[in-house]
Design an enzyme around this catalytic site. Structure first.
Site, PDB file in Angstrom:
ATOM      1  N   GLU A 165       0.793  -1.223   0.000  1.00  0.00           N
ATOM      2  CA  GLU A 165       0.000   0.000   0.000  1.00  0.00           C
ATOM      3  C   GLU A 165       0.832   1.282   0.000  1.00  0.00           C
ATOM      4  O   GLU A 165       0.427   2.289  -0.575  1.00  0.00           O
ATOM      5  CB  GLU A 165      -0.932   0.010   1.222  1.00  0.00           C
ATOM      6  CG  GLU A 165      -2.130  -0.907   1.109  1.00  0.00           C
ATOM      7  CD  GLU A 165      -3.201  -0.341   0.193  1.00  0.00           C
ATOM      8  OE1 GLU A 165      -3.095   0.841  -0.198  1.00  0.00           O
ATOM      9  OE2 GLU A 165      -4.135  -1.081  -0.151  1.00  0.00           O
ATOM     10  N   SER A 215     -32.924 -29.972  49.909  1.00  0.00           N
ATOM     11  CA  SER A 215     -32.133 -30.584  50.985  1.00  0.00           C
ATOM     12  C   SER A 215     -30.681 -30.148  51.011  1.00  0.00           C
ATOM     13  O   SER A 215     -29.898 -30.673  51.811  1.00  0.00           O
ATOM     14  CB  SER A 215     -32.194 -32.119  50.851  1.00  0.00           C
ATOM     15  OG  SER A 215     -33.510 -32.583  51.054  1.00  0.00           O
TER      16      SER A 215
END
Length: 664
Positions: free
Chosen positions: A84, A335
């Site tokens: 680029e 329980s």
């Protein structure tokens, strides 16, 4: 001579004009109003190793993951600059040579061949979200590029590109692209992957691999050819990969608690979280419509939560209300509170694992509990009663302790119980609201020999928990729980307890070994029953499956503390051999403890009453110290040194008396 003067004058004018132009250009660039370079990035939640677990979109649903310096493959960065903007580190924002080359190519070909934009100019365009189709737009980008180069370093400009570059759809930034196209962080990329990420921002929609795979491949191959890499045989991805979305309920809670934070570092272990999510979804698949599940895995030595699943699926599919975090929901624990009741009784000297209880029909005032199967076992030890999850013994112990003391014990272990009105004996069998988080913390405390263990899911440091129970009492309960048979063919040796709430609305299983604690809940978030759901049959297999996925073997349990009495029932001190709890016994009362003539070390004294009819009144040397006591274990505090007479009077006026000596 005159010619020389004219030349000097012309040269001066030229220099002056040049300086004026230069100063004007400098001033023009200096007056440039820069767009903000502060970037909103996606809020992230990460695991204990820094791996991404969840990310939230930013404005307009865009995904823009923060890119940390040094977190991108250097090979990709080199390829990007080579393709680029190969003079990126040498120009001042605009590459004149590249612009002239692009102009010449356009004139020669009659069309745009290359743009000539530098990476800095592309950053300018991305920051302003401006196009490149006009001369005016290009000039604006050039001006911004020069201004950016004056105020930012090359590294900062490159970072802005890596953060903002578009990669198709709502994907912004190289890290987001790497996750969604390749399913990984961009730290290590193949040449083909790097080339695709270089090519995509030039035409992010026209080159989307999931829509235009051939265009994406051709663009990628051009990049590879330019940089001299031979990786063109590699396929391009044909679909977006799902972004990690683990522990979504926890992520939502963390964001709600700190909405300004940009990142949450958690104690979760990514592998364990994924394993447990898969496990819960597998078990939920056959559980029926509307059934949800929740699971927590924690290291009880450190308090760190390693996995947390609030529901099998983060959706409302199949009516399971998956958006509800069931690790925090208050439900009846069934329980699962019984181990705490026994531990508190062992701690206070009210019972021992080998103390005998009468499991028979018993009324506690208006309350007449029964066992789950409606049967009674007669005389059983506390150990057998807890293993079989009988109901009469823990209710009797709660009566002796006092329901308020049980609630205080829950709070001491960090639980936040929900209860309407004053606590009653029904609390012992699940008549209180607790969350899975509460229960896991409670069992972590039992595993830590009675020391509260605050759980944490972030790096925030919690204070060390208090010692709630005597270590011997917690060890004794853990020793009993390790004797409960595992479901099916699962490995024995895990200390665990199951629970089923009234009406089969909740099924629980919580267990621990020497290092980890895991809690499981199953039910419907709306509280409707799940017919046939039992903690032992449905939640326990998930618990043991979770431990099997967590590690190959159980961590060893700690040895018994030095003061632990490991005795048979017959070898126990007489007051501990049998627990007298017949609530409607009409026999004359007697003082079971302390025995008549006992010599006691100065400490808080608990008077234990056998027989008689509640409520009881206790007198010390003729002075009332406790009145209207329904418990048969009455704390009268510390006695004065010397001899004291202890008298107990029951509701019928019958009395019993002992004399003791308190040593200083």
């Amino acid at each position: 001579m005159r010619t020389a003067h004219r030349l000097c004058f012309a040269l001066g004018l030229t220099l002056l004009a040049s300086a004026t132009l230069r100063d004007g250009w400098d001033a023009w660039v200096a007056r440039t109003v820069l767009p903000t370079t502060l970037t909103e990035t996606s809020v992230e939640m990460r695991d204990r190793e820094g791996r991404l677990l969840r990310a939230f979109a930013v404005e307009d649903g865009r995904l823009r993951l923060a890119v940390a310096p040094g977190a991108v493959d250097p090979g990709f960065v080199d390829m990007l600059i080579a393709y680029e903007d190969k003079r990126f580190y040498r120009h001042a924002g605009v590459d004149g040579r590249a612009m002239l080359r692009a102009l010449g190519q356009a004139v020669w070909a009659g069309d745009v061949v290359s743009g000539g934009s530098t990476l800095t100019m592309q950053v300018a365009r991305l920051l302003e979200n401006s196009g490149t189709g006009s001369v005016r737009g290009k000039l604006r980008q050039m001006r911004l590029a020069w201004a950016l180069e004056r105020q930012l370093t090359k590294g900062e400009i490159l970072h802005l590109y890596l953060q903002h570059a578009p990669y198709g759809g709502r994907i912004e930034g190289v890290r987001s692209a790497s996750f969604l196209w390749f399913g990984k962080e961009p730290q290590r990329l193949s040449p083909a992957q790097s080339a695709l990420l270089v090519a995509l921002p030039q035409a992010p929609e026209a080159r989307r691999p999931d829509r235009f795979p051939e265009a994406a491949k051709q663009a990628r191959d051009r990049v590879l050819a330019r940089v001299g890499a031979a990786d063109t045989a590699a396929p391009v991805p044909r679909a977006l990969r799902p972004l990690p979305r683990h522990a979504p309920h926890l992520a939502d809670a963390l964001r709600l608690g700190d909405p300004l934070a940009g990142r949450f570092d958690t104690t979760l272990d990514g592998r364990t979280q994924r394993e447990m999510e898969t496990l819960v979804r597998t078990h939920a698949a056959g559980a029926g419509p509307g059934v949800s599940m929740a699971l927590i895995v924690a290291d009880h030595q450190s308090g760190e939560v390693l996995a947390r699943i609030g529901a099998p699926f983060y959706s409302d599919a199949d009516g399971a209300l998956g958006f509800v975090d069931m690790t925090r929901a208050k439900r009846s624990p069934g329980s699962t509170l019984k181990p705490l009741i026994y531990a508190m009784a062992f701690d206070r000297g009210l019972a021992h694992p080998e103390t005998v209880f009468a499991d028979r029909p018993t009324r506690f005032g208006r309350y007449a509990p029964q066992n789950f199967d409606g049967q009674f076992r007669g005389d059983v030890t506390a150990r057998a009663a807890l293993v079989q999850s009988l109901n009469i013994p823990p209710v009797a112990l709660t009566d002796a302790l006092g329901p308020e003391r049980l609630m205080a014990g829950l709070r001491a272990f960090g639980a936040e119980p929900e209860l309407t009105g004053a606590p009653g004996l029904a609390v012992a069998l699940g008549g209180v609201g607790l969350s899975l988080e509460d229960l896991v913390r409670l069992y972590a405390g039992l595993a830590q020999l009675g020391r509260d263990t605050p759980l944490r899911t972030t790096d925030a440091v919690d204070a060390t928990g208090a010692q709630v129970l005597a270590p011997r009492a917690a060890w004794q309960v853990g020793d009993i729980l390790r004797g409960i048979a595992p479901p099916g063919q699962a490995r024995a040796g895990l200390a665990y307890k199951t629970g089923t709430s009234y009406g089969h609305r909740d099924a629980w299983a919580v267990g621990f070994d020497g290092q980890h604690v895991i809690g499981v809940w199953m039910g419907r978030p709306d509280g409707t029953p799940v017919p046939g759901a039992f903690g032992g049959a449905h939640a326990a297999p998930i618990l043991f499956d979770a431990f099997g996925r967590l590690k190959p073997d159980y961590a060893p349990a700690p040895p018994p503390p030095a003061d632990t009495l490991v005795l048979t029932t017959a070898a126990l001190p007489a007051p501990l051999r049998r627990f007298g709890h017949a609530a409607q016994d009409t026999a004359r009362p007697s003082v079971a403890f302390p025995p008549d003539g006992a010599r006691l070390a100065q400490a808080d004294t608990v008077v234990k009453v056998d027989g008689g009819a509640a409520p009881f009144t206790v007198l010390i040397n003729g002075v009332p110290v406790a009145a209207r006591q329904r418990s048969r274990a009455i704390d009268i505090g510390a006695l004065e040194p010397g001899f004291s007479d202890i008298a107990v009077i029951d509701a019928a006026g019958r009395s019993a008396r002992v004399s003791v000596e308190m040593r200083p």
